[in-house]
Design a protein around this motif. Sequence first.
Motif, PDB file in Angstrom:
ATOM      1  N   UNK A 122       0.848  -1.203   0.000  1.00  0.00           N
ATOM      2  CA  UNK A 122       0.000   0.000   0.000  1.00  0.00           C
ATOM      3  C   UNK A 122       0.877   1.244   0.000  1.00  0.00           C
ATOM      4  N   UNK A 123       1.910   1.242   0.828  1.00  0.00           N
ATOM      5  CA  UNK A 123       2.815   2.397   0.896  1.00  0.00           C
ATOM      6  C   UNK A 123       3.544   2.606  -0.427  1.00  0.00           C
ATOM      7  N   UNK A 124       4.011   1.521  -1.030  1.00  0.00           N
ATOM      8  CA  UNK A 124       4.710   1.625  -2.319  1.00  0.00           C
ATOM      9  C   UNK A 124       3.775   2.130  -3.410  1.00  0.00           C
ATOM     10  N   UNK A 125       2.530   1.645  -3.413  1.00  0.00           N
ATOM     11  CA  UNK A 125       1.541   2.095  -4.392  1.00  0.00           C
ATOM     12  C   UNK A 125       1.266   3.586  -4.240  1.00  0.00           C
ATOM     13  N   UNK A 139       1.719   8.923  -6.410  1.00  0.00           N
ATOM     14  CA  UNK A 139       1.965  10.349  -6.156  1.00  0.00           C
ATOM     15  C   UNK A 139       3.094  10.880  -7.035  1.00  0.00           C
ATOM     16  N   UNK A 140       4.184  10.130  -7.158  1.00  0.00           N
ATOM     17  CA  UNK A 140       5.304  10.587  -7.989  1.00  0.00           C
ATOM     18  C   UNK A 140       4.897  10.671  -9.455  1.00  0.00           C
ATOM     19  N   UNK A 141       4.198   9.651  -9.944  1.00  0.00           N
ATOM     20  CA  UNK A 141       3.769   9.657 -11.336  1.00  0.00           C
ATOM     21  C   UNK A 141       2.781  10.795 -11.579  1.00  0.00           C
ATOM     22  N   UNK A 142       1.872  11.014 -10.659  1.00  0.00           N
ATOM     23  CA  UNK A 142       0.910  12.108 -10.786  1.00  0.00           C
ATOM     24  C   UNK A 142       1.614  13.463 -10.846  1.00  0.00           C
ATOM     25  N   UNK A 143       2.586  13.649  -9.977  1.00  0.00           N
ATOM     26  CA  UNK A 143       3.338  14.913  -9.952  1.00  0.00           C
ATOM     27  C   UNK A 143       4.060  15.127 -11.281  1.00  0.00           C
ATOM     28  N   UNK A 144       4.666  14.072 -11.809  1.00  0.00           N
ATOM     29  CA  UNK A 144       5.364  14.193 -13.092  1.00  0.00           C
ATOM     30  C   UNK A 144       4.385  14.459 -14.237  1.00  0.00           C
ATOM     31  N   UNK A 145       3.217  13.831 -14.191  1.00  0.00           N
ATOM     32  CA  UNK A 145       2.205  14.078 -15.219  1.00  0.00           C
ATOM     33  C   UNK A 145       1.722  15.521 -15.192  1.00  0.00           C
ATOM     34  N   UNK A 146       1.563  16.081 -13.996  1.00  0.00           N
ATOM     35  CA  UNK A 146       1.113  17.478 -13.887  1.00  0.00           C
ATOM     36  C   UNK A 146       2.081  18.437 -14.564  1.00  0.00           C
ATOM     37  N   UNK A 147       3.346  18.072 -14.630  1.00  0.00           N
ATOM     38  CA  UNK A 147       4.336  18.939 -15.274  1.00  0.00           C
ATOM     39  C   UNK A 147       4.231  18.918 -16.801  1.00  0.00           C
ATOM     40  N   UNK A 148       3.401  18.056 -17.338  1.00  0.00           N
ATOM     41  CA  UNK A 148       3.215  17.968 -18.790  1.00  0.00           C
ATOM     42  C   UNK A 148       2.050  18.841 -19.257  1.00  0.00           C
ATOM     43  N   UNK A 161      -2.986  27.724 -15.741  1.00  0.00           N
ATOM     44  CA  UNK A 161      -4.054  27.076 -14.999  1.00  0.00           C
ATOM     45  C   UNK A 161      -3.484  26.292 -13.825  1.00  0.00           C
ATOM     46  N   UNK A 162      -4.182  26.356 -12.702  1.00  0.00           N
ATOM     47  CA  UNK A 162      -3.770  25.580 -11.538  1.00  0.00           C
ATOM     48  C   UNK A 162      -4.197  24.123 -11.742  1.00  0.00           C
ATOM     49  N   UNK A 163      -3.599  23.202 -10.994  1.00  0.00           N
ATOM     50  CA  UNK A 163      -4.055  21.814 -11.084  1.00  0.00           C
ATOM     51  C   UNK A 163      -5.550  21.670 -10.755  1.00  0.00           C
ATOM     52  N   UNK A 164      -6.058  22.477  -9.836  1.00  0.00           N
ATOM     53  CA  UNK A 164      -7.482  22.421  -9.495  1.00  0.00           C
ATOM     54  C   UNK A 164      -8.337  22.875 -10.670  1.00  0.00           C
ATOM     55  N   UNK A 165      -7.927  23.939 -11.347  1.00  0.00           N
ATOM     56  CA  UNK A 165      -8.675  24.411 -12.516  1.00  0.00           C
ATOM     57  C   UNK A 165      -8.682  23.342 -13.607  1.00  0.00           C
ATOM     58  N   UNK A 166      -7.542  22.703 -13.824  1.00  0.00           N
ATOM     59  CA  UNK A 166      -7.470  21.627 -14.815  1.00  0.00           C
ATOM     60  C   UNK A 166      -8.369  20.470 -14.405  1.00  0.00           C
ATOM     61  N   UNK A 167      -8.406  20.171 -13.123  1.00  0.00           N
ATOM     62  CA  UNK A 167      -9.244  19.079 -12.629  1.00  0.00           C
ATOM     63  C   UNK A 167     -10.718  19.378 -12.865  1.00  0.00           C
ATOM     64  N   UNK A 168     -11.129  20.616 -12.642  1.00  0.00           N
ATOM     65  CA  UNK A 168     -12.526  21.001 -12.875  1.00  0.00           C
ATOM     66  C   UNK A 168     -12.865  20.851 -14.352  1.00  0.00           C
ATOM     67  N   UNK A 169     -11.972  21.288 -15.235  1.00  0.00           N
ATOM     68  CA  UNK A 169     -12.220  21.128 -16.665  1.00  0.00           C
ATOM     69  C   UNK A 169     -12.301  19.653 -17.043  1.00  0.00           C
TER      70      UNK A 169
END
Length: 145
Positions: free
Chosen positions: A13-16, A21-30, A36-44
């Motif tokens: 669970x900890x490894x997952x 989280x790391x993959x999500x953070x790297x994806x946000x940089x793309x 736009x903030x990550x929240x604004x992108x999430x709403x869209x």
Amino acid sequence: MPDLSAGDDAVAVSALRSAVMRLSRRLRHQRVDESLTPTEMSVLGTLARCGSATPGELARKEHVQPPSMTRIVALLETKGLVRMEPHPEDRRQKVVTRTERAESMLEESRRRRNAWLAELAEGLTEEEWATVRAAAPILDKLAQM
């Protein structure tokens, strides 16, 4: 239901959590639009997946307070990414709808993120890629819970 709080399961669970989280953070940089903030992108993204919604419905789906969603929607409207329309049944409410500009931006964002992930996946073995493909629907299920 298994007890995932002890032993090897707790480690998994900890490894997952850490990997997601790391993959999500790297994806946000793309992102396509850095303004736009990550929240604004999430709403869209929510509007793209679920269709038009009232600010209250969006607040529930995004797990934010209604006043915060009102501010987010106002910012997106100012940027020309959503428009407010009368509610079809309750004229006291408004419905948030994404604009063509938002659709184009989301499509480009998806294209860029998919290309980035595909490039990463090229470094996997066939067996690893098969495991990722099999895990994708399960991860989606977790994300929807």
